[in-house]
Design a protein around this motif. Structure first.
Motif, PDB file in Angstrom:
ATOM      1  N   VAL A 176       0.825  -1.199   0.000  1.00 30.41           N
ATOM      2  CA  VAL A 176       0.000   0.000   0.000  1.00 30.41           C
ATOM      3  C   VAL A 176       0.866   1.258   0.000  1.00 30.41           C
ATOM      4  O   VAL A 176       0.402   2.335  -0.340  1.00 30.41           O
ATOM      5  N   GLN A 210       3.233  -0.332   4.575  1.00 28.66           N
ATOM      6  CA  GLN A 210       1.916  -0.867   4.885  1.00 28.66           C
ATOM      7  C   GLN A 210       1.574  -1.902   3.817  1.00 28.66           C
ATOM      8  O   GLN A 210       1.631  -1.617   2.624  1.00 28.66           O
ATOM      9  N   ARG A 251      -1.293  -4.852   2.630  1.00 31.66           N
ATOM     10  CA  ARG A 251      -2.634  -5.390   2.800  1.00 31.66           C
ATOM     11  C   ARG A 251      -2.639  -6.850   2.389  1.00 31.66           C
ATOM     12  O   ARG A 251      -2.359  -7.199   1.243  1.00 31.66           O
ATOM     13  N   THR A 308      -4.973 -10.025   1.726  1.00 30.16           N
ATOM     14  CA  THR A 308      -6.348 -10.407   1.423  1.00 30.16           C
ATOM     15  C   THR A 308      -6.389 -11.912   1.243  1.00 30.16           C
ATOM     16  O   THR A 308      -5.619 -12.475   0.468  1.00 30.16           O
ATOM     17  N   ASN A 353      -9.413  -9.167   5.180  1.00 30.99           N
ATOM     18  CA  ASN A 353      -8.308  -8.273   4.821  1.00 30.99           C
ATOM     19  C   ASN A 353      -7.658  -7.746   6.088  1.00 30.99           C
ATOM     20  O   ASN A 353      -8.358  -7.398   7.039  1.00 30.99           O
ATOM     21  N   LEU A 392      -4.405  -4.990   7.327  1.00 33.26           N
ATOM     22  CA  LEU A 392      -3.389  -4.006   6.963  1.00 33.26           C
ATOM     23  C   LEU A 392      -2.263  -4.073   7.996  1.00 33.26           C
ATOM     24  O   LEU A 392      -2.447  -3.715   9.149  1.00 33.26           O
ATOM     25  N   TYR A 408       1.903  -3.483   9.241  1.00 37.83           N
ATOM     26  CA  TYR A 408       3.129  -2.689   9.122  1.00 37.83           C
ATOM     27  C   TYR A 408       4.283  -3.671   8.975  1.00 37.83           C
ATOM     28  O   TYR A 408       4.359  -4.656   9.697  1.00 37.83           O
ATOM     29  N   LYS A 440      -2.708  -2.559  11.588  1.00 36.99           N
ATOM     30  CA  LYS A 440      -3.487  -1.343  11.792  1.00 36.99           C
ATOM     31  C   LYS A 440      -4.971  -1.661  11.995  1.00 36.99           C
ATOM     32  O   LYS A 440      -5.624  -1.118  12.873  1.00 36.99           O
TER      33      LYS A 440
END
Length: 155
Positions: free
Chosen positions: A44, A54, A56, A58, A71, A73, A75, A101
């Motif tokens: 991301v 970042q 993601r 899925t 999903n 997110l 770090y 996150k």
């Protein structure tokens, strides 16, 4: 009979090369279970505040008629790569390492709910990931899941 068994075992051994490792998993919301068989990791972007990327993740089952996905997110210190470790909820305390996150799950085209607390264990051996999810959504429902397989990196 011995020759038949030897032939069958040889066929099974030759058929099981590393390229055909089956990806499988599920996520469970409360009492409802959703099967997943694919996973993708999207970069991301670099987050200047945290000094980390970042990513993601899925996990879904696109071949199923009632599309569903989960999903998360994360770090990460490295872009396009999710290192092994235990990831916990980011607590807004400036410590971003090994945190996520937020997470969410979708049914059809709708985001059903968000989870902001819990832990996710990531284990990577060669090209195979094992993801264990143990979280809680903002309404207090248990969100659990497991994914075992390859993860496609989308750039």
């Amino acid at each position: 009979i011995g020759l038949i068994l030897l032939s069958l075992m040889t066929f099974i051994f030759v058929s099981c090369d590393g390229d055909d490792y089956p990806s499988e998993g599920y996520f469970q919301v409360g009492e409802t279970t959703y099967i997943t068989n694919e996973a993708r990791l999207n970069d991301v972007g670099y987050d200047a505040e945290s000094g980390l990327y970042q990513l993601r993740l899925t996990m879904d089952n696109t071949s199923h008629n009632d599309f569903h996905s989960i999903n998360v997110l994360f770090y990460s210190e490295v872009n396009n790569y999710l290192p092994s470790g235990i990831y916990t909820t980011y607590l807004y305390d400036g410590n971003y390492k090994h945190t996520f996150k937020r997470g969410s799950w979708t049914l059809g085209n709708n985001i059903e709910n968000v989870f902001l607390k819990g832990r996710i264990q990531v284990t990577k051996t060669n090209e195979i990931y094992r993801i264990n999810i143990d979280c809680e959504d903002i309404e207090g429902r248990s969100i659990t899941g497991v994914y075992d397989g390859k993860i496609q990196v989308v750039r």
